[in-house]
Design a protein around this motif. Structure first.
Motif, PDB file in Angstrom:
ATOM      1  N   ILE A 102       5.849  -3.670 -10.694  1.00  0.00           N
ATOM      2  CA  ILE A 102       5.095  -4.929 -10.696  1.00  0.00           C
ATOM      3  C   ILE A 102       4.468  -5.155  -9.331  1.00  0.00           C
ATOM      4  O   ILE A 102       3.284  -5.504  -9.215  1.00  0.00           O
ATOM      5  CB  ILE A 102       6.009  -6.105 -11.077  1.00  0.00           C
ATOM      6  N   ALA A 103       5.239  -4.954  -8.253  1.00  0.00           N
ATOM      7  CA  ALA A 103       4.721  -5.168  -6.896  1.00  0.00           C
ATOM      8  C   ALA A 103       3.570  -4.226  -6.591  1.00  0.00           C
ATOM      9  O   ALA A 103       2.595  -4.613  -5.925  1.00  0.00           O
ATOM     10  CB  ALA A 103       5.855  -4.975  -5.882  1.00  0.00           C
ATOM     11  N   ALA A 104       3.647  -2.985  -7.079  1.00  0.00           N
ATOM     12  CA  ALA A 104       2.608  -1.997  -6.798  1.00  0.00           C
ATOM     13  C   ALA A 104       1.279  -2.326  -7.477  1.00  0.00           C
ATOM     14  O   ALA A 104       0.237  -1.750  -7.119  1.00  0.00           O
ATOM     15  CB  ALA A 104       3.087  -0.610  -7.225  1.00  0.00           C
ATOM     16  N   GLU A 105       1.300  -3.254  -8.428  1.00  0.00           N
ATOM     17  CA  GLU A 105       0.049  -3.651  -9.080  1.00  0.00           C
ATOM     18  C   GLU A 105      -0.825  -4.503  -8.161  1.00  0.00           C
ATOM     19  O   GLU A 105      -2.007  -4.708  -8.439  1.00  0.00           O
ATOM     20  CB  GLU A 105       0.359  -4.447 -10.344  1.00  0.00           C
ATOM     21  N   TYR A 106      -0.264  -5.007  -7.072  1.00  0.00           N
ATOM     22  CA  TYR A 106      -0.982  -5.918  -6.181  1.00  0.00           C
ATOM     23  C   TYR A 106      -1.346  -5.219  -4.872  1.00  0.00           C
ATOM     24  O   TYR A 106      -0.575  -4.411  -4.351  1.00  0.00           O
ATOM     25  CB  TYR A 106      -0.115  -7.148  -5.872  1.00  0.00           C
ATOM     26  N   GLU A 107      -2.517  -5.558  -4.362  1.00  0.00           N
ATOM     27  CA  GLU A 107      -2.960  -5.055  -3.065  1.00  0.00           C
ATOM     28  C   GLU A 107      -2.637  -6.089  -1.991  1.00  0.00           C
ATOM     29  O   GLU A 107      -3.004  -7.260  -2.121  1.00  0.00           O
ATOM     30  CB  GLU A 107      -4.465  -4.778  -3.095  1.00  0.00           C
ATOM     31  N   MET A 108      -1.959  -5.649  -0.945  1.00  0.00           N
ATOM     32  CA  MET A 108      -1.560  -6.534   0.128  1.00  0.00           C
ATOM     33  C   MET A 108      -2.374  -6.233   1.387  1.00  0.00           C
ATOM     34  O   MET A 108      -2.685  -5.072   1.667  1.00  0.00           O
ATOM     35  CB  MET A 108      -0.065  -6.355   0.428  1.00  0.00           C
ATOM     36  N   PRO A 109      -2.742  -7.260   2.157  1.00  0.00           N
ATOM     37  CA  PRO A 109      -3.482  -7.019   3.407  1.00  0.00           C
ATOM     38  C   PRO A 109      -2.616  -6.268   4.411  1.00  0.00           C
ATOM     39  O   PRO A 109      -1.404  -6.490   4.499  1.00  0.00           O
ATOM     40  CB  PRO A 109      -3.827  -8.427   3.892  1.00  0.00           C
ATOM     41  N   ALA A 110      -3.232  -5.358   5.163  1.00  0.00           N
ATOM     42  CA  ALA A 110      -2.503  -4.564   6.150  1.00  0.00           C
ATOM     43  C   ALA A 110      -3.475  -4.101   7.229  1.00  0.00           C
ATOM     44  O   ALA A 110      -4.685  -4.385   7.174  1.00  0.00           O
ATOM     45  CB  ALA A 110      -1.822  -3.375   5.475  1.00  0.00           C
TER      46      ALA A 110
END
Length: 273
Positions: A102-110
């Motif tokens: 589930i977490a991998a479905e989202y793109e996080m700023p980095a």
């Protein structure tokens, strides 16, 4: 002459004020908001326990997972739950592999190795990302409306889960006579100002496909997502209830022991004649 001129101006001002006060005025249009506004329907929630008293109840994990599904497929297009971390989904019954997926479905700023902005896949330690970077971007995308973060929406609205359920199921095309509804708004008597900018998010039965055999109706979707948002607003609700019940039992026992000690200490003391 100066005094006479000032007196004349003063008299003219008084005459104008009196004249305006004596002119008939159009009656102000009655405010129908309070008349049309409805209170939410009371729902028997599993987490409120018997009699909806708010004690002894526990969340229905199947309902929470269905509610999360409704949030992901419907609500997350506009509303964030930024106070919730992906790893918190373990409370809903998801295992570690499912949470990572589930977490991998989202793109996080980095930031990359050169310090330049980039993105990465989400991890269980991350929180659900914001839908919009700031308020200005949100209003620009929503024709001036600001979609609230739903992490604490149950706590922030009077009526809590009952209110959210009623709001989601309360849209109507039957606008009462005498009520003005702009073309850009929608009629919903459960909203505080009756006219609401949010289009009906749950528009038809079958909109979200459940796999556990639960009814795929607007009413069921609204109940499930309301229960999920209740959990989101207080993920440790069940722990708090358990602690409270244990504390009450402890106090009852201590009260009983204290009373018995009192009786024993004063048992041999004679009452005055």
């Amino acid at each position: 002459m100066i005094r006479l001129g000032a007196l004349a101006v003063g008299l003219l001002f008084v005459v104008n004020v009196l004249w305006g006060a004596l002119q008939p005025r159009e009656a102000a249009a009655p405010d129908m908001t309070k008349e049309l506004h409805k209170h939410p329907h009371a729902i028997a929630w599993a987490h409120n326990g018997p009699g909806n008293l708010g004690i002894f109840g526990t969340f229905d994990r199947g309902q929470l997972q269905r509610g999360f599904q409704v949030y992901k497929e419907v609500c997350s297009a506009c509303h964030s739950i930024h106070r919730i971390a992906f790893r918190d989904l373990a409370d809903l019954g998801y295992n570690e592999a499912q949470i990572k997926a589930i977490a991998a479905e989202y793109e996080m700023p980095a930031l990359d190795n050169n310090g330049e902005p980039t993105t990465r896949k989400g991890t269980p330690a991350d929180k659900f990302p914001l839908i919009y970077p700031n308020e200005q971007a949100a209003r620009a995308a929503q024709n001036g409306a600001l979609p609230p973060d739903l992490s604490l929406i149950i706590k922030a609205r009077e009526g809590g889960a009952d209110y959210v359920h009623s709001l989601l199921t309360g849209y109507s095309d039957n606008v009462p006579k005498g009520w003005t509804k702009p073309d850009t708004l929608y009629y919903n008597p459960y909203f505080r100002s009756v006219n609401i900018a949010m289009p009906p998010p749950l528009s038809a039965d079958g909109q979200v496909a459940y796999t556990d055999g639960s009814p795929q109706t607007v009413d069921q979707y609204a109940k499930d997502v309301s229960a999920f948002l209740t959990w989101a607003s207080e993920p440790k609700l069940e722990n708090r209830k358990e602690t409270g019940v244990a504390a009450i039992i402890f106090l009852i026992i201590m009260t009983g022991l204290g009373y018995m000690s009192y009786r024993k200490v004063w048992a041999d003391v004679k009452k005055p004649a």
